[in-house]
Write a protein that holds these residues in place. Structure first.
Motif, PDB file in Angstrom:
ATOM      1  N   HIS A 168      40.858  16.340   5.629  1.00 44.67           N
ATOM      2  CA  HIS A 168      42.177  16.336   6.274  1.00 44.67           C
ATOM      3  C   HIS A 168      42.402  17.955   6.695  1.00 44.67           C
ATOM      4  N   THR A 169      42.969  18.093   8.154  1.00 39.29           N
ATOM      5  CA  THR A 169      43.406  19.489   8.516  1.00 39.29           C
ATOM      6  C   THR A 169      44.905  19.312   8.858  1.00 39.29           C
ATOM      7  N   ASP A 170      45.744  20.120   8.411  1.00 39.36           N
ATOM      8  CA  ASP A 170      46.904  20.490   8.726  1.00 39.36           C
ATOM      9  C   ASP A 170      46.817  21.220   9.927  1.00 39.36           C
ATOM     10  N   ALA A 171      46.969  20.714  11.215  1.00 36.20           N
ATOM     11  CA  ALA A 171      46.614  21.552  12.438  1.00 36.20           C
ATOM     12  C   ALA A 171      48.031  21.867  13.195  1.00 36.20           C
ATOM     13  N   VAL A 172      49.159  21.706  12.338  1.00 39.59           N
ATOM     14  CA  VAL A 172      50.405  22.138  12.928  1.00 39.59           C
ATOM     15  C   VAL A 172      50.592  23.427  13.804  1.00 39.59           C
ATOM     16  N   GLN A 173      49.987  24.536  12.874  1.00 39.26           N
ATOM     17  CA  GLN A 173      50.171  25.794  13.583  1.00 39.26           C
ATOM     18  C   GLN A 173      49.130  26.253  14.469  1.00 39.26           C
ATOM     19  N   ALA A 174      47.894  25.652  14.659  1.00 38.67           N
ATOM     20  CA  ALA A 174      46.879  25.769  15.225  1.00 38.67           C
ATOM     21  C   ALA A 174      47.039  25.121  16.657  1.00 38.67           C
ATOM     22  N   PHE A 175      47.657  23.833  16.882  1.00 40.44           N
ATOM     23  CA  PHE A 175      47.694  22.834  17.771  1.00 40.44           C
ATOM     24  C   PHE A 175      48.332  23.819  18.999  1.00 40.44           C
ATOM     25  N   GLY A 176      47.758  23.720  20.044  1.00 37.43           N
ATOM     26  CA  GLY A 176      48.275  24.350  21.270  1.00 37.43           C
ATOM     27  C   GLY A 176      48.060  26.022  21.456  1.00 37.43           C
ATOM     28  N   LYS A 177      47.608  26.636  20.093  1.00 33.52           N
ATOM     29  CA  LYS A 177      47.402  28.068  20.042  1.00 33.52           C
ATOM     30  C   LYS A 177      45.685  28.245  20.303  1.00 33.52           C
ATOM     31  N   ILE A 178      45.197  27.307  19.670  1.00 35.15           N
ATOM     32  CA  ILE A 178      43.623  27.537  19.910  1.00 35.15           C
ATOM     33  C   ILE A 178      42.871  26.252  20.259  1.00 35.15           C
ATOM     34  N   PRO A 179      42.006  26.316  21.183  1.00 31.23           N
ATOM     35  CA  PRO A 179      41.193  25.067  21.419  1.00 31.23           C
ATOM     36  C   PRO A 179      41.008  23.948  20.201  1.00 31.23           C
ATOM     37  N   LEU A 180      41.143  22.763  20.149  1.00 34.17           N
ATOM     38  CA  LEU A 180      41.226  21.972  18.854  1.00 34.17           C
ATOM     39  C   LEU A 180      40.270  20.575  19.523  1.00 34.17           C
ATOM     40  N   ASN A 181      39.140  20.393  19.030  1.00 35.14           N
ATOM     41  CA  ASN A 181      38.709  19.225  19.291  1.00 35.14           C
ATOM     42  C   ASN A 181      38.293  18.259  18.095  1.00 35.14           C
ATOM     43  N   LEU A 182      39.302  17.660  17.603  1.00 31.57           N
ATOM     44  CA  LEU A 182      38.945  17.049  16.349  1.00 31.57           C
ATOM     45  C   LEU A 182      37.700  15.987  16.058  1.00 31.57           C
ATOM     46  N   THR A 183      37.166  15.535  17.314  1.00 31.96           N
ATOM     47  CA  THR A 183      36.026  14.632  16.933  1.00 31.96           C
ATOM     48  C   THR A 183      34.896  15.638  16.862  1.00 31.96           C
ATOM     49  N   ALA A 184      34.791  16.837  17.612  1.00 27.39           N
ATOM     50  CA  ALA A 184      33.629  17.539  17.370  1.00 27.39           C
ATOM     51  C   ALA A 184      33.829  18.243  15.887  1.00 27.39           C
ATOM     52  N   LEU A 185      35.007  18.532  15.375  1.00 33.94           N
ATOM     53  CA  LEU A 185      35.048  19.268  14.198  1.00 33.94           C
ATOM     54  C   LEU A 185      34.792  18.130  13.109  1.00 33.94           C
ATOM     55  N   GLY A 186      34.812  16.954  13.453  1.00 38.56           N
ATOM     56  CA  GLY A 186      34.258  15.809  12.198  1.00 38.56           C
ATOM     57  C   GLY A 186      35.510  15.600  11.309  1.00 38.56           C
ATOM     58  N   VAL A 187      36.560  15.961  11.429  1.00 37.06           N
ATOM     59  CA  VAL A 187      37.677  15.538  10.358  1.00 37.06           C
ATOM     60  C   VAL A 187      37.860  14.424  10.408  1.00 37.06           C
ATOM     61  N   ASP A 188      38.396  13.843   9.276  1.00 38.58           N
ATOM     62  CA  ASP A 188      38.883  12.346   9.219  1.00 38.58           C
ATOM     63  C   ASP A 188      40.316  12.132   9.655  1.00 38.58           C
ATOM     64  N   PHE A 189      41.015  13.308   9.074  1.00 39.08           N
ATOM     65  CA  PHE A 189      42.711  13.272   9.380  1.00 39.08           C
ATOM     66  C   PHE A 189      43.007  14.633   9.790  1.00 39.08           C
ATOM     67  N   ALA A 190      44.184  14.472  10.696  1.00 37.48           N
ATOM     68  CA  ALA A 190      44.739  15.767  11.043  1.00 37.48           C
ATOM     69  C   ALA A 190      46.280  15.568  11.261  1.00 37.48           C
ATOM     70  N   THR A 191      46.980  16.621  11.291  1.00 39.31           N
ATOM     71  CA  THR A 191      48.436  16.705  11.467  1.00 39.31           C
ATOM     72  C   THR A 191      48.948  17.669  12.546  1.00 39.31           C
ATOM     73  N   VAL A 192      49.906  17.327  13.507  1.00 35.09           N
ATOM     74  CA  VAL A 192      50.400  18.201  14.763  1.00 35.09           C
ATOM     75  C   VAL A 192      51.766  17.768  14.525  1.00 35.09           C
ATOM     76  N   SER A 193      52.779  18.816  15.116  1.00 34.54           N
ATOM     77  CA  SER A 193      53.968  18.512  15.348  1.00 34.54           C
ATOM     78  C   SER A 193      54.455  19.125  16.753  1.00 34.54           C
ATOM     79  N   ALA A 194      55.671  18.718  17.283  1.00 34.46           N
ATOM     80  CA  ALA A 194      55.873  18.983  18.523  1.00 34.46           C
ATOM     81  C   ALA A 194      56.650  20.323  18.681  1.00 34.46           C
ATOM     82  N   HIS A 195      57.487  20.355  17.468  1.00 37.27           N
ATOM     83  CA  HIS A 195      58.559  21.447  17.700  1.00 37.27           C
ATOM     84  C   HIS A 195      57.975  23.096  17.586  1.00 37.27           C
ATOM     85  N   LYS A 196      56.684  23.110  17.166  1.00 36.04           N
ATOM     86  CA  LYS A 196      56.221  24.324  17.361  1.00 36.04           C
ATOM     87  C   LYS A 196      55.398  24.652  18.559  1.00 36.04           C
ATOM     88  N   ILE A 197      55.393  23.763  19.376  1.00 32.58           N
ATOM     89  CA  ILE A 197      54.950  23.942  20.859  1.00 32.58           C
ATOM     90  C   ILE A 197      55.921  23.707  22.142  1.00 32.58           C
TER      91      ILE A 197
END
Ligand code: PLP
Length: 380
Positions: A168-197
């Motif tokens: 599981h990766t908490d991607a709350v801070q990374a989302f929208g700041k660096i490119p993220l491709n969760l499928t390519a990363l092979g993670v099973d879970f991830a989390t993001v939040s709207a108010h940081k972007i």
């Protein structure tokens, strides 16, 4: 006011408000209803899901809307880890956000084994220590980017090291700041939040990889494909998708702008504040965060620095928390080996695409003055 606390939250974009308004005013139908008003809300939510999925390199069916990062992390940890869950042990990085650490402690209190994965002095997860923890049948939680320091974690290498585990990766801070491709990363879970972007508060999403048998943490309705009960807040979800698309479409431009500003901040800080330590080397971190501490921190008061910045019109923060009237050191900086006094008096400046060069120049000059005066007082 010079707002340099964009890692805590961001101002909402006008275009996001515009996208939300029709769903606040007129589009009030319940997306589970069969009549036109409900069906329109359903279409808007599914469009938003596709859009958020695209921004994350995921399939729409892998995106579940929630109230934000905290709920998403709780849901994943508490749904997955337990005697009848998908994992029987939980491992988490030492510098995770409390929205990861506290739910992990909650499941530990129920008898689940919890292990902390140490980080090195740069704040990067120790891959040998992770390998030694022997992860199979565990849920491994490692954030994509740290909220205090901006330090990025090597998720692909982590995926390699813990092949048999759920990641599981908490991607709350990374989302929208660096490119993220969760499928390519092979993670099973991830989390993001709207108010940081530059989106609304109170909405986020969890990514649950296709094929995972995920049990809802919150029951009481069949919404979100039985994975998160509760009437969907159409306007918030539409706002999240609008913010995500704007952030991801402009990611290169915004990130270059932020990097220029944090580089300028680093240069100005290094030139005007002696005995300073940068708590993330630029190449290892988000373009948006500069975190500094002071090697003579025993002469400085972290809370007073932030209050004086505020009095001088600068909004900034650090990772220390005030508990029962005393400042606790940042657990992130302590995990990186900083002395407690230093970890109590850090300063985090976090920028957004809206921050200007002039704001950085003024804010650093104000900070340098505060530190200089504080040192004069405490040394006399
Ligand atoms: C890394 C990280 N995870 C989780 C959260 C919590 O997200 P939310 O505010 O959407 O609950 C935050 C917010 O500060 C964060 O920085």
């Amino acid at each position: 006011m010079i707002y340099l606390d964009n890692s805590a939250t961001t101002p909402i974009d006008e275009a996001v408000v515009d996208a939300m308004l029709p769903w606040l005013r007129d589009g009030y139908g319940n997306a589970s209803s069969q009549y036109g008003l409900g069906r329109a809300a359903r279409v808007a939510i599914e469009d938003a899901r596709s859009s958020v999925a695209e921004c994350l390199g995921a399939h729409p069916a892998e995106i579940i809307f929630t109230s934000g990062g905290t709920e998403s992390n709780n849901a994943i940890i508490k749904s997955c880890v337990g005697p009848s869950g998908l994992a029987r042990r939980v491992l988490h990085g030492a510098t995770e956000h409390h929205a990861i650490i506290h739910p992990c402690q909650d499941v530990e209190a129920l008898g689940i084994r919890r292990h902390e994965i140490p980080v090195d002095t740069r704040g990067v997860v120790d891959l040998d220590a992770l390998a030694a923890l022997d992860a199979p049948s565990s849920l491994v939680c490692v954030m994509a980017a740290n909220n205090e320091t901006g330090v990025l974690q090597p998720l692909s290498a982590i995926r390699e090291v813990c092949k048999g585990a759920l990641l599981h990766t908490d991607a709350v801070q990374a989302f929208g700041k660096i490119p993220l491709n969760l499928t390519a990363l092979g993670v099973d879970f991830a989390t993001v939040s709207a108010h940081k972007i530059h989106g609304p508060k109170g909405v986020g999403a969890m990514f649950i990889r296709k094929g995972i048998d995920f049990k809802a943490h919150q029951t009481g309705g069949s919404q979100e494909r039985n994975r998160r009960a509760g009437t969907e807040p159409t306007a918030l979800i539409v706002g999240m998708a609008a913010a995500a698309k704007r952030a991801v479409d402009a990611i290169e431009e915004r990130s270059a702008h932020c990097r220029r500003l944090t580089t300028l901040a680093r240069e100005r800080i290094a030139a005007s504040i002696p005995n300073v330590r940068f708590n993330c080397v630029a190449e290892l971190g988000l373009p948006t965060i500069v975190n500094i501490s002071f090697t003579d921190a025993e002469h400085l008061d972290g809370e007073a620095i932030l209050q004086l910045l505020d009095l001088n019109g600068v909004a900034a923060s650090n990772g220390s928390a005030c508990v029962s009237g005393t400042m606790q050191p940042s657990h992130v900086l302590v995990a990186m080996g900083r002395p407690a006094a230093e970890a109590r008096a850090a300063v985090r400046l976090s920028v957004s695409y809206r921050t200007t060069e002039e704001e950085i120049i003024s804010a650093v000059a104000i900070l340098a003055n505060i530190i200089r005066e504080m040192r004069v007082i405490t040394h006399n």
